[in-house]
Design a protein around this motif. Sequence first.
Motif, mmCIF file in Angstrom:
data_model
loop_
_atom_site.group_PDB
_atom_site.id
_atom_site.type_symbol
_atom_site.label_atom_id
_atom_site.label_comp_id
_atom_site.label_asym_id
_atom_site.label_seq_id
_atom_site.Cartn_x
_atom_site.Cartn_y
_atom_site.Cartn_z
ATOM 1 N N PRO A 72 -31.066 -82.461 17.244
ATOM 2 C CA PRO A 72 -30.144 -81.322 17.101
ATOM 3 C C PRO A 72 -30.779 -80.091 16.448
ATOM 4 N N PHE A 73 -31.781 -80.301 15.619
ATOM 5 C CA PHE A 73 -32.434 -79.168 14.963
ATOM 6 C C PHE A 73 -33.745 -78.778 15.639
ATOM 7 N N ILE A 74 -34.453 -79.751 16.195
ATOM 8 C CA ILE A 74 -35.769 -79.469 16.769
ATOM 9 C C ILE A 74 -35.662 -78.803 18.136
ATOM 10 N N ILE A 75 -34.709 -79.188 18.957
ATOM 11 C CA ILE A 75 -34.595 -78.599 20.294
ATOM 12 C C ILE A 75 -34.384 -77.081 20.221
ATOM 13 N N PRO A 76 -33.475 -76.573 19.367
ATOM 14 C CA PRO A 76 -33.373 -75.110 19.266
ATOM 15 C C PRO A 76 -34.643 -74.451 18.721
ATOM 16 N N LEU A 77 -35.314 -75.126 17.782
ATOM 17 C CA LEU A 77 -36.553 -74.567 17.236
ATOM 18 C C LEU A 77 -37.654 -74.503 18.284
ATOM 19 N N ARG A 78 -37.695 -75.473 19.181
ATOM 20 C CA ARG A 78 -38.729 -75.489 20.223
ATOM 21 C C ARG A 78 -38.598 -74.310 21.179
ATOM 22 N N LYS A 79 -37.390 -73.764 21.307
ATOM 23 C CA LYS A 79 -37.210 -72.591 22.164
ATOM 24 C C LYS A 79 -37.885 -71.368 21.562
ATOM 25 N N ILE A 80 -38.050 -71.376 20.245
ATOM 26 C CA ILE A 80 -38.660 -70.247 19.537
ATOM 27 C C ILE A 80 -40.123 -70.523 19.195
ATOM 28 N N ILE A 81 -40.411 -71.771 18.799
ATOM 29 C CA ILE A 81 -41.727 -72.132 18.285
ATOM 30 C C ILE A 81 -42.396 -73.116 19.240
ATOM 31 N N PRO A 82 -43.454 -72.696 19.935
ATOM 32 C CA PRO A 82 -44.129 -73.611 20.863
ATOM 33 C C PRO A 82 -45.042 -74.587 20.114
ATOM 34 N N SER A 83 -45.332 -75.698 20.752
ATOM 35 C CA SER A 83 -46.270 -76.666 20.179
ATOM 36 C C SER A 83 -47.687 -76.108 20.269
ATOM 37 N N ILE A 84 -48.521 -76.548 19.354
ATOM 38 C CA ILE A 84 -49.936 -76.192 19.374
ATOM 39 C C ILE A 84 -50.704 -77.478 19.638
ATOM 40 N N GLY A 85 -51.137 -77.660 20.871
ATOM 41 C CA GLY A 85 -51.799 -78.908 21.248
ATOM 42 C C GLY A 85 -50.831 -80.065 21.105
ATOM 43 N N ARG A 86 -51.285 -81.100 20.383
ATOM 44 C CA ARG A 86 -50.419 -82.264 20.143
ATOM 45 C C ARG A 86 -49.516 -82.072 18.929
ATOM 46 N N LEU A 87 -49.761 -81.024 18.153
ATOM 47 C CA LEU A 87 -48.961 -80.786 16.950
ATOM 48 C C LEU A 87 -47.622 -80.166 17.327
ATOM 49 N N ASP A 88 -46.563 -80.862 16.992
ATOM 50 C CA ASP A 88 -45.214 -80.374 17.233
ATOM 51 C C ASP A 88 -44.860 -79.412 16.105
ATOM 52 N N THR A 89 -45.103 -78.128 16.325
ATOM 53 C CA THR A 89 -44.887 -77.143 15.271
ATOM 54 C C THR A 89 -43.405 -76.982 14.928
ATOM 55 N N ALA A 90 -42.525 -77.263 15.868
ATOM 56 C CA ALA A 90 -41.094 -77.207 15.562
ATOM 57 C C ALA A 90 -40.734 -78.261 14.510
ATOM 58 N N SER A 91 -41.324 -79.445 14.603
ATOM 59 C CA SER A 91 -41.088 -80.489 13.593
ATOM 60 C C SER A 91 -41.663 -80.070 12.245
ATOM 61 N N LEU A 92 -42.834 -79.447 12.271
ATOM 62 C CA LEU A 92 -43.445 -78.988 11.024
ATOM 63 C C LEU A 92 -42.583 -77.916 10.365
ATOM 64 N N VAL A 93 -42.092 -76.972 11.154
ATOM 65 C CA VAL A 93 -41.228 -75.919 10.608
ATOM 66 C C VAL A 93 -39.930 -76.521 10.077
ATOM 67 N N LEU A 94 -39.361 -77.481 10.806
ATOM 68 C CA LEU A 94 -38.143 -78.129 10.320
ATOM 69 C C LEU A 94 -38.413 -78.879 9.009
ATOM 70 N N ALA A 95 -39.564 -79.529 8.901
ATOM 71 C CA ALA A 95 -39.912 -80.224 7.656
ATOM 72 C C ALA A 95 -40.005 -79.220 6.499
ATOM 73 N N LEU A 96 -40.601 -78.080 6.741
ATOM 74 C CA LEU A 96 -40.697 -77.048 5.701
ATOM 75 C C LEU A 96 -39.306 -76.527 5.325
ATOM 76 N N ILE A 97 -38.442 -76.355 6.316
ATOM 77 C CA ILE A 97 -37.081 -75.874 6.047
ATOM 78 C C ILE A 97 -36.298 -76.904 5.233
ATOM 79 N N VAL A 98 -36.413 -78.171 5.605
ATOM 80 C CA VAL A 98 -35.693 -79.232 4.870
ATOM 81 C C VAL A 98 -36.183 -79.294 3.424
ATOM 82 N N GLN A 99 -37.496 -79.219 3.236
ATOM 83 C CA GLN A 99 -38.053 -79.255 1.880
ATOM 84 C C GLN A 99 -37.590 -78.041 1.074
#
Length: 181
Positions: free
Chosen positions: A48-75
């Motif tokens: 629910p949170f990563i799918i909207p972020l992926r529309k804005i933030i593309p992955s860099i190689g195998r790194l899912d940057t949307a997950s990284l940004v969500l982790a930073l937001i949660v922290q």
Amino acid sequence: MQSNPFVMLIQVIGNLYLFIVLLRMVLQLTRADFYNPISQGVVKATSPFIIPLRKIIPSIGRLDTASLVLALIVQLLTLLLINFMHGVNAQPMQYFIATVVGVLYHLLDLYFWAMLISVILSWVAPGANHPGAMLVAQITAPLYSACQRVIPPLGGLDLSPIFIFLAISFSKQALAFYGFG
């Protein structure tokens, strides 16, 4: 100072969801089995949170940057809520540093527990077919192979878990020394 149960509740919920988000990032980074039931649960909990972020933030190689940004937001949200409840007002740079260091600390914690489970499973149930055991093996395999390139197994004795635990513990202590822990 008396501890506030609401602060503890926020910290537990925030850290648990941060763990799930980081697990999703690690699962994608290590190319773990997407059809594993545990992987599916992690994906459902974070989509629910990563799918909207992926529309804005593309992955860099195998790194899912949307997950990284969500982790930073949660922290960051967890830190903000805890500081608000304690009446602490910090500078933006302090929040930025605490957020980045906190995510790194929890990522190392995730790998520490995965390694510990991996070592215990190697003694108790080597080659187990349980979805959890297979997922832990897929997460820890890159660590083992990286360490084994430097320190090969000695006559059937693999010392790589010891060195990985030392590296994780040293890194966590360094992060705790510089302000988180």
